[in-house]
Design a protein around this motif. Sequence first.
Motif: not given
Length: 75
Positions: A8, A18-19, A11-16
């Motif tokens: 989790d 990417d943004r 996943h959160e780190s990758r989402r941040i």
Amino acid sequence: MAGHADRDSEHESRRILDRIARETEPGGLPSDRRGDDQSDFDSIEYWGTRIGRVLGPILAIAMLIAVGYYIARHL
């Protein structure tokens, strides 16, 4: 249990990341404000950004010169 939390977190780190990558692309605007379809094109914002990018460094250099001049005269 720790493996689930790690996934989790990753996943959160990758989402941040990417943004951040999308928002720092040339153009400087987030993808939702970029107006890719050109229907949201705002010429005032476009020219204001360009003027600000030119005047910013000029004013910074002028302020550094003024401070240097002030220090040189009062030492």
